[in-house]
Design a protein around this motif. Structure first.
Motif, PDB file in Angstrom:
ATOM      1  N   ASP A 202       0.833  -1.222   0.000  1.00 17.04           N
ATOM      2  CA  ASP A 202       0.000   0.000   0.000  1.00 17.04           C
ATOM      3  C   ASP A 202       0.859   1.261   0.000  1.00 17.04           C
ATOM      4  OD1 ASP A 202      -2.275  -1.596   0.287  1.00 17.04           O
ATOM      5  OD2 ASP A 202      -2.149  -1.580   2.472  1.00 17.04           O
ATOM      6  N   ASP A 203       2.174   1.083   0.019  1.00 18.97           N
ATOM      7  CA  ASP A 203       3.057   2.236   0.209  1.00 18.97           C
ATOM      8  C   ASP A 203       3.023   3.216  -0.950  1.00 18.97           C
ATOM      9  OD1 ASP A 203       3.791   0.841   2.419  1.00 18.97           O
ATOM     10  OD2 ASP A 203       5.685   0.105   1.599  1.00 18.97           O
ATOM     11  N   LEU A 204       3.151   4.488  -0.594  1.00 20.21           N
ATOM     12  CA  LEU A 204       3.396   5.534  -1.587  1.00 20.21           C
ATOM     13  C   LEU A 204       4.875   5.885  -1.478  1.00 20.21           C
ATOM     14  CD1 LEU A 204       0.328   7.912  -1.139  1.00 20.21           C
ATOM     15  CD2 LEU A 204       0.829   6.504  -3.118  1.00 20.21           C
ATOM     16  N   PRO A 205       5.528   6.428  -2.507  1.00 21.75           N
ATOM     17  CA  PRO A 205       4.964   6.638  -3.844  1.00 21.75           C
ATOM     18  C   PRO A 205       4.781   5.335  -4.623  1.00 21.75           C
ATOM     19  CG  PRO A 205       7.294   7.260  -3.782  1.00 21.75           C
ATOM     20  CD  PRO A 205       6.924   6.883  -2.386  1.00 21.75           C
ATOM     21  N   LYS A 206       3.995   5.447  -5.714  1.00 23.01           N
ATOM     22  CA  LYS A 206       3.749   4.321  -6.625  1.00 23.01           C
ATOM     23  C   LYS A 206       3.813   4.852  -8.048  1.00 23.01           C
ATOM     24  CE  LYS A 206       2.053   0.274  -4.822  1.00 23.01           C
ATOM     25  NZ  LYS A 206       3.057   0.222  -3.757  1.00 23.01           N
ATOM     26  N   ILE A 207       4.255   3.987  -8.944  1.00 21.24           N
ATOM     27  CA  ILE A 207       4.173   4.320 -10.372  1.00 21.24           C
ATOM     28  C   ILE A 207       3.284   3.270 -11.013  1.00 21.24           C
ATOM     29  CG2 ILE A 207       5.426   4.404 -12.566  1.00 21.24           C
ATOM     30  CD1 ILE A 207       7.867   5.430 -10.943  1.00 21.24           C
ATOM     31  N   ILE A 208       2.208   3.726 -11.654  1.00 24.40           N
ATOM     32  CA  ILE A 208       1.274   2.790 -12.296  1.00 24.40           C
ATOM     33  C   ILE A 208       1.185   3.124 -13.786  1.00 24.40           C
ATOM     34  CG2 ILE A 208      -1.131   1.992 -12.386  1.00 24.40           C
ATOM     35  CD1 ILE A 208      -1.280   2.372  -9.394  1.00 24.40           C
ATOM     36  N   VAL A 209       1.268   2.075 -14.605  1.00 19.38           N
ATOM     37  CA  VAL A 209       1.117   2.231 -16.054  1.00 19.38           C
ATOM     38  C   VAL A 209      -0.285   1.765 -16.432  1.00 19.38           C
ATOM     39  CG1 VAL A 209       1.882   1.369 -18.308  1.00 19.38           C
ATOM     40  CG2 VAL A 209       3.579   1.968 -16.569  1.00 19.38           C
ATOM     41  N   TYR A 210      -1.010   2.634 -17.129  1.00 21.37           N
ATOM     42  CA  TYR A 210      -2.371   2.315 -17.582  1.00 21.37           C
ATOM     43  C   TYR A 210      -2.307   1.999 -19.070  1.00 21.37           C
ATOM     44  CZ  TYR A 210      -3.813   4.493 -13.193  1.00 21.37           C
ATOM     45  OH  TYR A 210      -3.981   4.797 -11.862  1.00 21.37           O
ATOM     46  N   CYS A 211      -2.454   0.739 -19.411  1.00 21.46           N
ATOM     47  CA  CYS A 211      -2.417   0.360 -20.825  1.00 21.46           C
ATOM     48  C   CYS A 211      -3.705   0.800 -21.513  1.00 21.46           C
ATOM     49  CB  CYS A 211      -2.254  -1.147 -20.960  1.00 21.46           C
ATOM     50  SG  CYS A 211      -0.668  -1.723 -20.349  1.00 21.46           S
ATOM     51  N   GLN A 212      -3.570   1.330 -22.714  1.00 20.07           N
ATOM     52  CA  GLN A 212      -4.718   1.834 -23.481  1.00 20.07           C
ATOM     53  C   GLN A 212      -5.579   2.813 -22.666  1.00 20.07           C
ATOM     54  OE1 GLN A 212      -4.960  -2.134 -24.123  1.00 20.07           O
ATOM     55  NE2 GLN A 212      -3.231  -1.617 -25.414  1.00 20.07           N
ATOM     56  N   GLY A 213      -4.987   3.445 -21.656  1.00 20.39           N
ATOM     57  CA  GLY A 213      -5.722   4.438 -20.871  1.00 20.39           C
ATOM     58  C   GLY A 213      -6.823   3.853 -20.014  1.00 20.39           C
ATOM     59  N   ASP A 260     -18.868  -7.042 -22.258  1.00 24.65           N
ATOM     60  CA  ASP A 260     -18.985  -5.690 -21.682  1.00 24.65           C
ATOM     61  C   ASP A 260     -18.042  -4.681 -22.348  1.00 24.65           C
ATOM     62  OD1 ASP A 260     -20.760  -6.682 -19.800  1.00 24.65           O
ATOM     63  OD2 ASP A 260     -19.145  -7.201 -18.392  1.00 24.65           O
ATOM     64  N   SER A 261     -17.186  -5.169 -23.239  1.00 28.99           N
ATOM     65  CA  SER A 261     -16.186  -4.268 -23.838  1.00 28.99           C
ATOM     66  C   SER A 261     -16.845  -3.154 -24.639  1.00 28.99           C
ATOM     67  CB  SER A 261     -15.259  -5.045 -24.772  1.00 28.99           C
ATOM     68  OG  SER A 261     -14.502  -5.973 -24.042  1.00 28.99           O
ATOM     69  N   ASP A 262     -16.166  -1.994 -24.642  1.00 29.74           N
ATOM     70  CA  ASP A 262     -16.628  -0.872 -25.454  1.00 29.74           C
ATOM     71  C   ASP A 262     -15.967  -1.015 -26.828  1.00 29.74           C
ATOM     72  OD1 ASP A 262     -17.131   1.502 -26.686  1.00 29.74           O
ATOM     73  OD2 ASP A 262     -16.532   2.775 -25.004  1.00 29.74           O
ATOM     74  N   PHE A 263     -16.718  -1.514 -27.792  1.00 27.62           N
ATOM     75  CA  PHE A 263     -16.139  -1.818 -29.109  1.00 27.62           C
ATOM     76  C   PHE A 263     -15.713  -0.562 -29.871  1.00 27.62           C
ATOM     77  CE2 PHE A 263     -18.171  -5.787 -28.044  1.00 27.62           C
ATOM     78  CZ  PHE A 263     -17.248  -6.718 -28.505  1.00 27.62           C
ATOM     79  N   ASP A 264     -16.308   0.594 -29.518  1.00 25.53           N
ATOM     80  CA  ASP A 264     -15.905   1.839 -30.177  1.00 25.53           C
ATOM     81  C   ASP A 264     -14.457   2.180 -29.824  1.00 25.53           C
ATOM     82  OD1 ASP A 264     -18.418   2.097 -31.167  1.00 25.53           O
ATOM     83  OD2 ASP A 264     -19.126   3.472 -29.598  1.00 25.53           O
ATOM     84  N   MET A 265     -14.022   1.749 -28.622  1.00 23.76           N
ATOM     85  CA  MET A 265     -12.685   2.090 -28.134  1.00 23.76           C
ATOM     86  C   MET A 265     -11.606   1.166 -28.719  1.00 23.76           C
ATOM     87  SD  MET A 265     -12.884   4.547 -25.771  1.00 23.76           S
ATOM     88  CE  MET A 265     -11.745   4.350 -24.394  1.00 23.76           C
ATOM     89  N   LEU A 266     -12.018   0.062 -29.338  1.00 23.67           N
ATOM     90  CA  LEU A 266     -11.038  -0.924 -29.813  1.00 23.67           C
ATOM     91  C   LEU A 266     -10.670  -0.686 -31.276  1.00 23.67           C
ATOM     92  CD1 LEU A 266     -12.659  -4.018 -28.088  1.00 23.67           C
ATOM     93  CD2 LEU A 266     -10.417  -3.092 -27.538  1.00 23.67           C
ATOM     94  N   LYS A 267      -9.424  -0.905 -31.585  1.00 24.58           N
ATOM     95  CA  LYS A 267      -8.963  -0.736 -32.964  1.00 24.58           C
ATOM     96  C   LYS A 267      -9.214  -2.037 -33.737  1.00 24.58           C
ATOM     97  CE  LYS A 267      -5.353   2.595 -31.899  1.00 24.58           C
ATOM     98  NZ  LYS A 267      -4.043   2.704 -31.300  1.00 24.58           N
ATOM     99  N   THR A 268      -9.359  -1.920 -35.051  1.00 18.27           N
ATOM    100  CA  THR A 268      -9.569  -3.096 -35.903  1.00 18.27           C
ATOM    101  C   THR A 268      -8.432  -4.099 -35.717  1.00 18.27           C
ATOM    102  OG1 THR A 268     -10.592  -1.587 -37.477  1.00 18.27           O
ATOM    103  CG2 THR A 268     -10.080  -3.795 -38.290  1.00 18.27           C
TER     104      THR A 268
END
Length: 333
Positions: A202-213, A260-268
């Motif tokens: 639970d410690d801070l600081p943390k670095i988090i990577v968000y894939c595809q936002g 449940d995926s948002d298909f508008d957000m996905l690339k072909t």
């Protein structure tokens, strides 16, 4: 690579110095992904006394920037063209494509240190959770204008953006959009995310990577190293981690598609890869809607159980990080 101009017996800085002697035409001055501080000198007495202070600044800040020197007594015409004043020392700072000039002649180290710190690249500071969603949507992933597939966020509860995070934002700007989340609520957010020891602590600081936002757990990755120790060492480890995320295509491999995926957000290309991974033929599929239809059809054929299993598998893959780091030989920190 550094050129050798201004070296030789009469140079102000020896080859073993933390300040590299370069020619005014050295490509380091046009580096789009780095920070370079330049001392232009003419061997005047003031240059000699300033050189001692510049070396000590280089020793303490060399993880954040390259420290170099140009001998204008050797390159008079070029220095004149670059409008370097005749009376030296003169300092300039190259940050990506921008150039900043230190006003007046440097004599004390402190104002110069403050000037360097001030002109390091800026990083967006986020203070509320709702703003994090907005920033992620705008800066990485399918709907962003940046075309970057990853966002990296530094979490801490108060204070300023770490200098190393600002310097790294320039070095990694091709692959990552980078921000800092600084607010007391950061701790609460990490606690919430770390249920079932997802992040290890639970410690801070943390670095988090968000894939595809995305803020879904299966799309996250995080830095597991320590933030204790010398800033240069911490920065080197964080740099290696970000390098590894991009080289090992960590984000490209984190793709979960379900009903449940948002298909508008996905690339072909993502839909196509998903179908191929599930051994479904993509023959005859041309438009994005053809791919969406085929994916929906495939999901419909998969039983609920299989779909849940698929999510769990993907989570597992994302959680077990390969301990091997990318080669770091090319990066001199």
């Amino acid at each position: 690579g550094g050129g050798g101009g201004g070296g030789g017996g009469g140079g102000l800085y020896s080859p073993s110095s933390p300040v590299s002697s370069i020619s005014i035409t050295d490509p380091i001055l046009n580096n789009q992904f780095g920070v370079t501080i330049v001392h232009y000198y003419t061997m005047a007495a003031q240059d000699r006394s300033w050189a001692k202070k510049f070396k000590s600044l280089a020793n303490s800040m060399k993880h954040l920037a390259d420290f170099v020197a140009v001998d204008c007594s050797e390159e008079k015409a070029s220095c004149k063209r670059q409008k370097i004043p005749k009376k030296t020392p003169h300092l300039r700072m190259h940050v990506g494509g921008d150039v900043f000039t230190f006003e007046g002649k440097p004599s004390k180290a402190k104002p110069v240190k403050e000037w360097i710190t001030e002109n390091l690249p800026e990083v967006t500071v986020i203070k509320e959770e709702i703003m994090l969603d907005t920033w992620l949507g705008e800066n990485c992933g399918p709907t962003s204008r940046s075309g970057k597939e990853s966002c990296a966020v530094f979490y801490k509860s108060d204070g300023d953006v770490p200098l190393m995070w600002r310097a790294l934002s320039l070095r990694h700007r091709k692959k990552f959009a980078m921000a800092a989340f600084i607010a007391p609520v950061a701790q609460e957010m990490i606690l919430d995310l770390n249920q079932f020891d997802f992040l290890g602590s639970d410690d801070l600081p943390k670095i988090i990577v968000y894939c595809q936002g995305s803020r879904k757990r299966s799309f996250l990755d995080w830095y597991e190293g320590s933030f204790k120790g010398k800033p240069a060492k911490v920065m080197k480890e964080v740099h290696k981690y970000l390098q590894k995320v991009s080289l090992k295509k960590v984000c490209a491999n984190k793709l979960v598609i379900n009903s449940d995926s948002d298909f508008d957000m996905l690339k072909t290309s993502q839909l196509k890869r998903w179908l191929l991974e599930h051994k479904v033929s993509v023959r005859g599929l041309l438009e994005k809607e053809d791919y969406v239809r085929k994916v929906r059809e495939t999901l419909g054929n998969m039983s609920e159980e299989e779909e849940e299993e698929e999510e769990e598998d993907s989570d597992e893959e994302g959680d077990i990080m390969d301990p091997g780091g990318a080669s770091d030989e090319d990066f001199d920190l």
